[in-house]
Motif scaffolding. Structure first.
Motif, PDB file in Angstrom:
ATOM      1  N   LYS A  19       7.462   4.473  13.401  1.00 46.89           N
ATOM      2  CA  LYS A  19       7.791   5.251  12.208  1.00 46.89           C
ATOM      3  C   LYS A  19       9.161   5.914  12.291  1.00 46.89           C
ATOM      4  O   LYS A  19       9.729   6.292  11.279  1.00 46.89           O
ATOM      5  N   HIS A  22      11.078   2.664  11.015  1.00 47.56           N
ATOM      6  CA  HIS A  22      10.625   2.026   9.780  1.00 47.56           C
ATOM      7  C   HIS A  22       9.860   3.025   8.914  1.00 47.56           C
ATOM      8  O   HIS A  22       9.023   3.764   9.417  1.00 47.56           O
ATOM      9  N   LEU A  24       7.061   3.944   6.278  1.00 50.05           N
ATOM     10  CA  LEU A  24       5.779   3.438   5.821  1.00 50.05           C
ATOM     11  C   LEU A  24       5.455   4.079   4.483  1.00 50.05           C
ATOM     12  O   LEU A  24       5.748   5.257   4.267  1.00 50.05           O
ATOM     13  N   GLN A  28       0.251   2.594   3.494  1.00 49.65           N
ATOM     14  CA  GLN A  28       0.323   2.033   4.848  1.00 49.65           C
ATOM     15  C   GLN A  28      -0.040   3.088   5.893  1.00 49.65           C
ATOM     16  O   GLN A  28      -0.739   2.793   6.866  1.00 49.65           O
ATOM     17  N   GLN A  29       0.415   4.314   5.680  1.00 52.91           N
ATOM     18  CA  GLN A  29       0.078   5.392   6.619  1.00 52.91           C
ATOM     19  C   GLN A  29      -1.416   5.677   6.620  1.00 52.91           C
ATOM     20  O   GLN A  29      -2.017   5.906   7.670  1.00 52.91           O
ATOM     21  N   CYS A  32      -3.191   2.909   8.540  1.00 53.64           N
ATOM     22  CA  CYS A  32      -3.002   3.101   9.989  1.00 53.64           C
ATOM     23  C   CYS A  32      -3.889   4.222  10.507  1.00 53.64           C
ATOM     24  O   CYS A  32      -4.496   4.105  11.581  1.00 53.64           O
ATOM     25  N   ARG A 108       7.995  -4.212  -0.319  1.00 55.43           N
ATOM     26  CA  ARG A 108       7.498  -2.880   0.069  1.00 55.43           C
ATOM     27  C   ARG A 108       8.187  -1.783  -0.747  1.00 55.43           C
ATOM     28  O   ARG A 108       7.573  -0.812  -1.133  1.00 55.43           O
TER      29      ARG A 108
END
Ligand SMILES: [Zn+2]
Length: 139
Positions: A19, A22, A24, A28-29, A32, A108
């Motif tokens: 992170k 990149h 997120l 996406q977080q 995860c 994205r």
């Protein structure tokens, strides 16, 4: 003896460093976090006990996220079983349209625009195929 690696362990070890480089999305977080927390004390647990031998077992709650590899297998099996009941007894085609990997970053950042373009291109392609005579005949 082979070592077993789980996605949750990899995320726990490397997600914070990933992170840093990149970005997120919120979704996406969340995914995860669900995968990291799945079947851990963070999502709660149930204590099961056998009535006969009084054997105890702690069962940790699942995240039930469709992206979670621990939860996905059972859910996807149920989904597949349900879908097989709805398949009609007729010839049909299953088509998959994908984006080139080079567009992943753009997808994205601008999912609405990119997927709108994809579906527009898919519609154009399928329309052209449908207009061709005998293009659907199986060989
Ligand atoms: Zn899970």
């Amino acid at each position: 003896m082979a070592t077993t690696h789980h996605v949750a362990d990899i995320l726990a070890q490397h997600l914070s460093n990933y992170k840093k480089v990149h970005a997120l999305t919120y979704q996406q977080q969340r995914v995860c976090q669900h995968i990291k927390d799945c079947r851990t004390v963070k999502l709660g647990a149930q204590q099961w006990q056998c009535d006969r031998c009084e054997h105890n077992k702690t069962v940790y709650c699942a995240c039930r996220d469709r992206h979670c590899p621990q939860c996905q297998g059972h859910v996807s099996e149920q989904w597949s079983e349900q879908q097989s009941k709805d398949v009609i007894n007729a010839p049909y085609f299953h088509l998959v349209f994908t984006l080139p990997h080079e567009l992943n970053g753009l997808a994205r950042q601008y999912p609405r625009e990119i997927y709108s373009c994809l579906f527009h291109a898919v519609w154009q392609t399928l329309s052209q195929f449908a207009q061709r005579k005998n293009s659907y005949k199986a060989r």
